[in-house]
Design a protein around this motif. Structure first.
Motif, PDB file in Angstrom:
ATOM      1  N   MET A   1       0.802  -1.223   0.096  1.00 11.72           N
ATOM      2  CA  MET A   1       0.003   0.071   0.151  1.00 11.72           C
ATOM      3  C   MET A   1       0.806   1.324   0.108  1.00 11.72           C
ATOM      4  O   MET A   1       1.322   1.712   1.276  1.00 11.72           O
ATOM      5  CB  MET A   1      -0.779  -0.041   1.185  1.00 11.72           C
ATOM      6  CG  MET A   1      -1.921  -0.929   1.240  1.00 11.72           C
ATOM      7  SD  MET A   1      -2.814  -1.232   2.715  1.00 11.72           S
ATOM      8  CE  MET A   1      -4.034   0.340   2.541  1.00 11.72           C
ATOM      9  N   GLU A   2       1.038   1.856  -1.122  1.00  7.95           N
ATOM     10  CA  GLU A   2       1.824   2.862  -1.439  1.00  7.95           C
ATOM     11  C   GLU A   2       1.483   4.147  -0.609  1.00  7.95           C
ATOM     12  O   GLU A   2       2.247   4.965   0.079  1.00  7.95           O
ATOM     13  CB  GLU A   2       2.118   3.446  -2.894  1.00  7.95           C
ATOM     14  CG  GLU A   2       2.755   2.608  -3.842  1.00  7.95           C
ATOM     15  CD  GLU A   2       1.953   1.376  -4.224  1.00  7.95           C
ATOM     16  OE1 GLU A   2       0.475   1.222  -3.848  1.00  7.95           O
ATOM     17  OE2 GLU A   2       2.141   0.440  -4.822  1.00  7.95           O
ATOM     18  N   GLU A   5       3.428   4.682   2.705  1.00  7.18           N
ATOM     19  CA  GLU A   5       4.890   4.506   2.821  1.00  7.18           C
ATOM     20  C   GLU A   5       5.405   5.643   3.598  1.00  7.18           C
ATOM     21  O   GLU A   5       6.325   5.325   4.382  1.00  7.18           O
ATOM     22  CB  GLU A   5       5.315   4.999   1.304  1.00  7.18           C
ATOM     23  CG  GLU A   5       6.733   4.797   1.026  1.00  7.18           C
ATOM     24  CD  GLU A   5       7.471   3.511   1.083  1.00  7.18           C
ATOM     25  OE1 GLU A   5       8.397   3.345   1.709  1.00  7.18           O
ATOM     26  OE2 GLU A   5       6.876   2.422   0.961  1.00  7.18           O
ATOM     27  N   ARG A  42      -5.296  -4.128   3.369  1.00  8.39           N
ATOM     28  CA  ARG A  42      -4.916  -5.402   2.786  1.00  8.39           C
ATOM     29  C   ARG A  42      -3.909  -6.199   3.628  1.00  8.39           C
ATOM     30  O   ARG A  42      -2.743  -5.673   3.575  1.00  8.39           O
ATOM     31  CB  ARG A  42      -4.378  -5.211   1.240  1.00  8.39           C
ATOM     32  CG  ARG A  42      -5.520  -5.060   0.484  1.00  8.39           C
ATOM     33  CD  ARG A  42      -5.015  -5.083  -1.249  1.00  8.39           C
ATOM     34  NE  ARG A  42      -4.268  -6.088  -1.447  1.00  8.39           N
ATOM     35  CZ  ARG A  42      -3.052  -6.107  -2.385  1.00  8.39           C
ATOM     36  NH1 ARG A  42      -3.068  -5.249  -3.067  1.00  8.39           N
ATOM     37  NH2 ARG A  42      -2.690  -7.064  -2.445  1.00  8.39           N
ATOM     38  N   GLN A  43      -3.939  -7.120   4.304  1.00  7.36           N
ATOM     39  CA  GLN A  43      -3.061  -7.756   5.051  1.00  7.36           C
ATOM     40  C   GLN A  43      -1.754  -8.193   4.462  1.00  7.36           C
ATOM     41  O   GLN A  43      -0.679  -7.795   5.185  1.00  7.36           O
ATOM     42  CB  GLN A  43      -3.492  -8.958   5.751  1.00  7.36           C
ATOM     43  CG  GLN A  43      -3.004  -9.802   6.677  1.00  7.36           C
ATOM     44  CD  GLN A  43      -3.647 -10.863   7.488  1.00  7.36           C
ATOM     45  OE1 GLN A  43      -4.440 -10.446   8.296  1.00  7.36           O
ATOM     46  NE2 GLN A  43      -3.194 -11.966   7.038  1.00  7.36           N
ATOM     47  N   ASP A  44      -1.883  -8.726   3.191  1.00  9.78           N
ATOM     48  CA  ASP A  44      -0.566  -9.191   2.575  1.00  9.78           C
ATOM     49  C   ASP A  44       0.281  -8.155   2.003  1.00  9.78           C
ATOM     50  O   ASP A  44       1.439  -7.904   2.246  1.00  9.78           O
ATOM     51  CB  ASP A  44      -0.900 -10.241   1.517  1.00  9.78           C
ATOM     52  CG  ASP A  44      -2.038  -9.637   0.517  1.00  9.78           C
ATOM     53  OD1 ASP A  44      -2.675  -8.305   0.798  1.00  9.78           O
ATOM     54  OD2 ASP A  44      -1.911  -9.944  -0.805  1.00  9.78           O
ATOM     55  N   ALA A  45      -0.544  -6.855   1.384  1.00 11.68           N
ATOM     56  CA  ALA A  45      -0.054  -5.999   0.945  1.00 11.68           C
ATOM     57  C   ALA A  45       0.956  -5.081   2.234  1.00 11.68           C
ATOM     58  O   ALA A  45       2.149  -4.714   2.200  1.00 11.68           O
ATOM     59  CB  ALA A  45      -0.545  -4.658   0.452  1.00 11.68           C
ATOM     60  N   ILE A  46       0.397  -5.121   3.382  1.00 11.48           N
ATOM     61  CA  ILE A  46       0.933  -4.310   4.575  1.00 11.48           C
ATOM     62  C   ILE A  46       2.145  -5.090   5.168  1.00 11.48           C
ATOM     63  O   ILE A  46       3.046  -4.706   5.320  1.00 11.48           O
ATOM     64  CB  ILE A  46      -0.059  -4.076   5.583  1.00 11.48           C
ATOM     65  CG1 ILE A  46      -0.908  -2.932   5.437  1.00 11.48           C
ATOM     66  CG2 ILE A  46       0.558  -3.547   6.915  1.00 11.48           C
ATOM     67  CD1 ILE A  46      -2.200  -2.907   6.028  1.00 11.48           C
ATOM     68  N   LYS A  48       4.075  -7.090   3.311  1.00 11.04           N
ATOM     69  CA  LYS A  48       5.098  -6.903   2.264  1.00 11.04           C
ATOM     70  C   LYS A  48       5.737  -5.597   2.720  1.00 11.04           C
ATOM     71  O   LYS A  48       6.985  -5.469   2.630  1.00 11.04           O
ATOM     72  CB  LYS A  48       4.654  -7.116   1.020  1.00 11.04           C
ATOM     73  CG  LYS A  48       5.712  -7.174  -0.183  1.00 11.04           C
ATOM     74  CD  LYS A  48       4.989  -7.271  -1.374  1.00 11.04           C
ATOM     75  CE  LYS A  48       6.229  -7.212  -2.388  1.00 11.04           C
ATOM     76  NZ  LYS A  48       5.522  -7.273  -3.903  1.00 11.04           N
ATOM     77  N   GLN A  49       5.128  -4.624   2.723  1.00 13.91           N
ATOM     78  CA  GLN A  49       5.512  -3.207   2.740  1.00 13.91           C
ATOM     79  C   GLN A  49       6.648  -3.291   4.174  1.00 13.91           C
ATOM     80  O   GLN A  49       7.518  -2.501   4.213  1.00 13.91           O
ATOM     81  CB  GLN A  49       4.415  -2.270   2.765  1.00 13.91           C
ATOM     82  CG  GLN A  49       5.150  -0.637   3.055  1.00 13.91           C
ATOM     83  CD  GLN A  49       3.945   0.372   2.763  1.00 13.91           C
ATOM     84  OE1 GLN A  49       2.891   0.202   2.961  1.00 13.91           O
ATOM     85  NE2 GLN A  49       4.712   1.291   2.350  1.00 13.91           N
ATOM     86  N   GLN A  54       2.445 -12.272   7.877  1.00 18.48           N
ATOM     87  CA  GLN A  54       0.767 -11.501   8.112  1.00 18.48           C
ATOM     88  C   GLN A  54       0.361 -12.031   9.575  1.00 18.48           C
ATOM     89  O   GLN A  54      -0.388 -11.259   9.867  1.00 18.48           O
ATOM     90  CB  GLN A  54       0.065 -12.545   7.005  1.00 18.48           C
ATOM     91  CG  GLN A  54       0.517 -11.940   5.538  1.00 18.48           C
ATOM     92  CD  GLN A  54      -0.730 -12.835   4.597  1.00 18.48           C
ATOM     93  OE1 GLN A  54      -1.749 -12.684   4.768  1.00 18.48           O
ATOM     94  NE2 GLN A  54      -0.135 -12.967   3.494  1.00 18.48           N
TER      95      GLN A  54
END
Length: 226
Positions: A1-2, A5, A42-46, A48-49, A54
């Motif tokens: 999730m950009e 950032e 989004r759990q996966d996107a967070i 990853k960031q 997870q």
């Protein structure tokens, strides 16, 4: 999730446990309106960031769910909690009841230093323009009058209620008319505290909080109509 950032970088820089860093970043983004009510997280996107599992993200979601900022919905995942008008009415009534109780307990114990600190918070509110400073000084004003109540559990509940409303309070404090009315109320509340007029100041405080609640409901309805 950009979109997270900047918040992520600031939280990671604090060098604290990963769960706390994620919760701080999300909390900041929610309170400042970057993440809005109803928006999915989004759990996966967070994960990853932040370069974490997870499971760690889920723990952060649970922290924010306890604070009333995130809702975890079965088979759907986490979303930013979206307040309804009924939610605001309930929170407003609880705030008015608890804050009046705190003030009633504190008034007999207040001294000139407390009044001076509250007056300084009012003066600071006149000088600052950025929302963070407005929110901080507004909270400082109220805390100056409640601190001596000696009711930490009540204060903890109240803090959670305030946090759930903060995104909307930020919108209100950006309005000149709201700021002026709030400041007028603050001065009147402080004067009644100086005079130890407990019943009168509790009545005014409740009206002050209820008016804020009404304004937030108006903001919610305006948002829904767009």
């Amino acid at each position: 999730m950009e979109i997270l950032e900047t918040f992520a970088q600031e939280s990671i820089a604090k060098r604290q446990p990963a769960t706390a860093s994620i919760a701080d970043a999300l909390r900041d983004a929610i309170l400042k309106g970057v993440l809005k009510g109803g928006e999915p997280l989004r759990q996966d996107a967070i994960a990853k960031q932040f370069v974490v599992s997870q499971v760690t993200v889920r723990e952060a979601f649970r922290m924010l769910e306890h604070e009333g900022l995130v809702e975890v919905i079965p088979r759907r995942g986490a979303v930013v909690y979206l307040l309804s008008a009924d939610d605001v009415d309930e929170i407003t009534d609880l705030r008015a009841t608890l804050e009046a109780k705190l003030l009633a307990a504190a008034i007999p114990l207040l001294e000139e230093d407390d009044f001076s600190a509250a007056e300084a918070a009012i003066a600071a509110l006149e000088q600052v323009q950025d929302i963070d400073s407005l929110i901080t000084n507004n909270l400082n004003f109220h805390q100056c009058l409640y601190a001596k109540a000696g009711m930490p559990r009540t204060v903890a509940i109240l803090d959670r209620l305030r946090t759930s409303l903060e995104p909307y309070l930020r919108l209100l404090w950006s309005k000149t008319a709201y700021k002026q009315q709030s400041q007028d109320d603050h001065r009147a509340i402080l004067e009644l505290c100086r005079q130890r007029k407990s019943e009168e100041v509790q009545k005014l405080l409740r009206a002050h909080i209820e008016e804020t609640g009404n304004e937030i409901v108006h903001v919610l309805k305006s948002t829904e109509s767009k």
